[in-house]
Design an enzyme around this catalytic site. Structure first.
Site, mmCIF file in Angstrom:
data_model
loop_
_atom_site.group_PDB
_atom_site.id
_atom_site.type_symbol
_atom_site.label_atom_id
_atom_site.label_comp_id
_atom_site.label_asym_id
_atom_site.label_seq_id
_atom_site.Cartn_x
_atom_site.Cartn_y
_atom_site.Cartn_z
ATOM 1 N N CYS A 90 0.804 -1.219 0.000
ATOM 2 C CA CYS A 90 0.000 0.000 0.000
ATOM 3 C C CYS A 90 0.837 1.269 0.000
ATOM 4 O O CYS A 90 0.286 2.366 0.015
ATOM 5 C CB CYS A 90 -0.901 0.013 1.233
ATOM 6 N N GLN A 91 2.156 1.144 -0.010
ATOM 7 C CA GLN A 91 2.995 2.333 0.195
ATOM 8 C C GLN A 91 2.712 3.453 -0.819
ATOM 9 O O GLN A 91 2.751 4.633 -0.487
ATOM 10 C CB GLN A 91 4.478 1.951 0.136
#
Length: 377
Positions: A70-71
Site C-alpha cells: 500500500c505504500q
C-alpha cells in the site's frame, strides 16, 4: 473452509481466519522474517517465501485473502503509484483469484486508495476484479475504521470483498459495535476501547523493545517527531500503529508535550519539551506513569493491533515493527470474515451504500467520513 493467504506479512488476516475455524493452507510473502514468523505461529501452513509473480500452482480453496502493498497509496508515501512497481501487485492477487476461483476473496488496502488521483486507482482495481473470467464476482467495498469494531486503535482501511456470482448472494459489511461513549450509550453500542488499558498489564521498563536515538544531540525525539502530535489519550484508541519504528507514537503514560517556540518560516524548526504533567492521571490517579517518555514497544504495538498475547514476529526490532504495523488487525478481520463464515453477511440483495454494482457510479459513496452505518454526523 480453506484459504490462501497472499502478502501474508505478520499474519494478521490469518489469526482472524484461524479463530473462525478457517484452515489457511497456503501463505506467501517476500520478507525473509515472515517465513520464520509463520513457522512459529502457523506451522501447519505451507508458506512460500517467494515473489508471487513466480508462483503458478495454488491449492483449491474457498477463500483468498491478501493485503497487497500500500505504500504508493498511503498518505505518508510518495503518492506516485504509476512509478512504483508495487502498485500493480493487485493484479497478481486478481490472477490468483482467477486461477483458483474461490467462493470468496477479501482484499485490504489503505484508505488513501479511494482518494489518490480521484479514486482512479481504486476504480482500476475494482474493474480488474469485475473482469475476472468465468463465474464472475459480486463485489462490495467500504472504508472501515478498526476502532468501530473493538480494536483500540484508529485505523481506516479500504476492504474489498468478492462473492462468486453463482452463489447468488452479496456481501454486507458488519455494523459497528463501538462508538464514542455518548453515542454508544444512545445506540446500545460499546464505547471505543482504551489503548492504555489494552497494554496496562505490561511492564513499563522494557529496554530494547522500542526505538531510541542514541548519541543524537537532539535527544530521543526530534522536533519534527514532537510536532506531529504523537500522544493519544490513555482512555481512547491509539493513533494508527505504523510499520516504521522511528515514527511509532508515544506510550500513553508519557508526560504531556509542550511547544516552547516555533520558527517554521525560517529554517523549519520548533522547540518542544516534555512537561511534568500527566493528563491521564486526571481520569484515574492510580494509572502508571513514565518519568522518561518513550515510544510504544513492539509488544505493546502488537497488542494494540489485537495480536494474541505471546505473539512475537521474527527478526530484529525494525522488522518486528514492520510486520506488526503492516498487518490487518486480527479483530477487525475477524469481524469481516465472520459475516462470511456465519452467513449473516451473505444476502440475496446488494447494499446501496456498500455495493459496486457499477464501479464508476458507486465511487462517490466512499466519502472521507462515511462509515458502514453513519453513527456520527
Amino acid at each position: 473452509m480453506k484459504a490462501i493467504s497472499l502478502f501474508s506479512g505478520g499474519g494478521g488476516m490469518d489469526f482472524a481466519a484461524r479463530s473462525l475455524g478457517i484452515d489457511v493452507l497456503f501463505a506467501n510473502d517476500v520478507i525473509p522474517e515472515t517465513e520464520l514468523t509463520f513457522a512459529s505461529s502457523f506451522p501447519e501452513t505451507d508458506f512460500h517465501l517467494e515473489d508471487i509473480r513466480q508462483i503458478s500452482k495454488f491449492p483449491s480453496v474457498d477463500l483468498v485473502t491478501g493485503g497487497y502493498p500500500c505504500q504508493s497509496f498511503s498518505l505518508g508515501g510518495n503518492r506516485n503509484p504509476a512509478n512504483d512497481p508495487r502498485t500493480f501487485l493487485f493484479k497478481e492477487f486478481a490472477r490468483v483469484v482467477d486461477t483458483v476461483k474461490p467462493k470468496y476473496f477479501v482484499a485490504e488496502n489503505v484508505s488513501g486508495l479511494k482518494s489518490i488521483q480521484d479514486g482512479n486507482w481504486l476504480k482500476l482495481q475494482l474493474d480488474t476484479y469485475n473482469e475476472i473470467a468465468g463465474v464472475g464476482y459480486n463485489i462490495a467495498t467500504a472504508v472501515v475504521n478498526a476502532r468501530d469494531y473493538g480494536v483500540p486503535q484508529r485505523r481506516k482501511r479500504v476492504i474489498i470483498v468478492g462473492v462468486r456470482k453463482d452463489l447468488g448472494v452479496y456481501y454486507h459489511f458488519p455494523k459497528p459495535t463501538h462508538a464514542k461513549p455518548d453515542i454508544a450509550a444512545k445506540k446500545g453500542l460499546l464505547p471505543y476501547a482504551s489503548h492504555g488499558e489494552a497494554i496496562r498489564h505490561l511492564p513499563l521498563d522494557v529496554p530494547g523493545e522500542y526505538y531510541e536515538r542514541p548519541h543524537d544531540p537532539e535527544g530521543n525525539f526530534s522536533w519534527y517527531y514532537m510536532s506531529r502530535n504523537r500522544k493519544a489519550s490513555w482512555l481512547e484508541p491509539s493513533y494508527t500503529i505504523v510499520a516504521n519504528f522511528r515514527h511509532t507514537t508515544l506510550h500513553p503514560a508519557s508526560p504531556t508535550m509542550k511547544l516552547l517556540w516555533s520558527n517554521l518560516a525560517d529554517g523549519w524548526k520548533q522547540k518542544w519539551e516534555f512537561s511534568s504533567e500527566y493528563e491521564h492521571l486526571l481520569h484515574d490517579p492510580t494509572l502508571p506513569v513514565l518519568e522518561k517518555p518513550r515510544r510504544l514497544s513492539w509488544r505493546e504495538a502488537a497488542l494494540i493491533q489485537t495480536f494474541p498475547e505471546g505473539y512475537e514476529p521474527a527478526g530484529k526490532l525494525e522488522k518486528k515493527f514492520e510486520q506488526i504495523g503492516n498487518a490487518v488487525p486480527p479483530m477487525l478481520m475477524r469481524a469481516i470474515l465472520q459475516q462470511i463464515v456465519s452467513g449473516e453477511g451473505l444476502l440475496q440483495f446488494p447494499s446501496e451504500h456498500e455495493q459496486y454494482l457499477t464501479v464508476g457510479k458507486q465511487l462517490s459513496l466512499l466519502s472521507e467520513e462515511q462509515d458502514i452505518e453513519p453513527i456520527e454526523s
